[in-house]
Write a protein that holds these residues in place. Structure first.
Motif, mmCIF file in Angstrom:
data_model
loop_
_atom_site.group_PDB
_atom_site.id
_atom_site.type_symbol
_atom_site.label_atom_id
_atom_site.label_comp_id
_atom_site.label_asym_id
_atom_site.label_seq_id
_atom_site.Cartn_x
_atom_site.Cartn_y
_atom_site.Cartn_z
ATOM 1 N N ASP A 1 32.804 12.165 -2.417
ATOM 2 C CA ASP A 1 33.096 10.763 -3.112
ATOM 3 C C ASP A 1 34.130 11.291 -4.077
ATOM 4 O O ASP A 1 34.430 9.997 -5.011
ATOM 5 C CB ASP A 1 31.909 10.326 -3.850
ATOM 6 N N SER B 1 34.147 12.501 -6.953
ATOM 7 C CA SER B 1 33.851 12.441 -8.376
ATOM 8 C C SER B 1 33.475 13.935 -8.937
ATOM 9 O O SER B 1 33.865 14.105 -10.339
ATOM 10 C CB SER B 1 32.500 11.849 -8.808
ATOM 11 N N ARG B 2 33.475 14.989 -8.147
ATOM 12 C CA ARG B 2 33.467 16.307 -8.656
ATOM 13 C C ARG B 2 34.341 17.132 -8.109
ATOM 14 O O ARG B 2 34.930 16.961 -6.760
ATOM 15 C CB ARG B 2 31.880 16.937 -8.258
ATOM 16 N N GLN C 1 32.711 17.045 -13.647
ATOM 17 C CA GLN C 1 32.110 15.959 -13.069
ATOM 18 C C GLN C 1 33.166 14.687 -13.815
ATOM 19 O O GLN C 1 33.052 14.836 -14.954
ATOM 20 C CB GLN C 1 30.812 15.723 -13.261
ATOM 21 N N ASP C 2 33.564 13.919 -12.954
ATOM 22 C CA ASP C 2 34.572 13.056 -13.649
ATOM 23 C C ASP C 2 35.489 13.351 -14.636
ATOM 24 O O ASP C 2 35.752 12.748 -15.560
ATOM 25 C CB ASP C 2 33.437 11.598 -14.053
#
Length: 210
Positions: A172, A174-175, A196-197
């Motif tokens: 996704d 995000s990481r 993360q983000d």
């Protein structure tokens, strides 16, 4: 890919029997290990590329690996997919540190347990982990790598220099996972820094894996 990982794991496990064993206090903890990861998404991701996660890797889809683009005795660089990462090491100067021994074995450096050649004086330490994602610089705190020593970025496989280290982006997006495996007959370990983000979240570290 999974077959090669299993073969590698078997080889390194067999190699462990040739290592000398000593009896002294081991102050290192397992609280950052793969076994302690509870988040299903992160655990599933880690199982795709870490050695510690191999038992859970069956059926996991391989991640696209951002490969090593250059390396030297004191650094390794990964670049691709909008990511630039570098891990750097420097020579260790014992006179600049507080050393704690159990009998003749070194067990703590600056009051911290350490990884890489545990029990003996290290010759180098991880001095910096640099990461840029899509043009943004990601701060990796020194506490996330200042207890890592004798990190070997590559290993020799029948005369060919190879590396298991790499950088991965979650499905996704995000990481980001910055993964380094340090193979050493005196103390192999693997570490994954998790972002993360675009914010450093934690690390996962396992030792004694060969």
């Amino acid at each position: 890919m999974k077959t090669s990982l299993l073969s590698f794991c078997f080889f390194t496990s067999v190699a462990a029997f040739s290592q000398a064993t000593v009896d002294f206090q081991d102050t290192r903890r397992k609280n950052e290990s793969f076994a302690k990861v509870r988040e299903p998404a992160i655990r599933g991701d880690l199982a795709s590329f870490t050695l510690s996660g191999i038992p859970e890797s069956v059926g996991k889809e391989d991640f696209k690996k951002i490969p090593v683009t250059s390396f030297s005795t004191d650094s390794i660089v990964f670049e691709g997919d909008g990511i630039h990462a570098m891990i750097k090491t420097m020579p260790f100067d014992e006179t600049q540190h507080k050393l704690t021994y159990d009998d003749k074995y070194l067990v703590r450096i600056d009051k911290r347990s350490y990884y890489g050649g545990y029990g003996s004086m290290p010759f180098k330490y991880v001095s910096d982990v640099i990461l840029m994602v899509d043009g943004d610089s990601i701060a990796i705190p020194a506490v996330a790598y200042s207890d890592l020593y004798n990190m070997n970025f590559i290993y020799n496989d029948k005369g060919v220099q190879r590396s298991r280290s790499g950088v991965y982006r979650s499905k996704d997006g995000s990481r980001i996972y910055v993964y380094s495996f340090s193979r050493d007959n005196s103390g192999s370990y693997e570490v994954t820094w998790i972002i993360q983000d675009k914010v450093y979240a934690r690390r996962v570290l396992d030792y004694g894996i060969m």
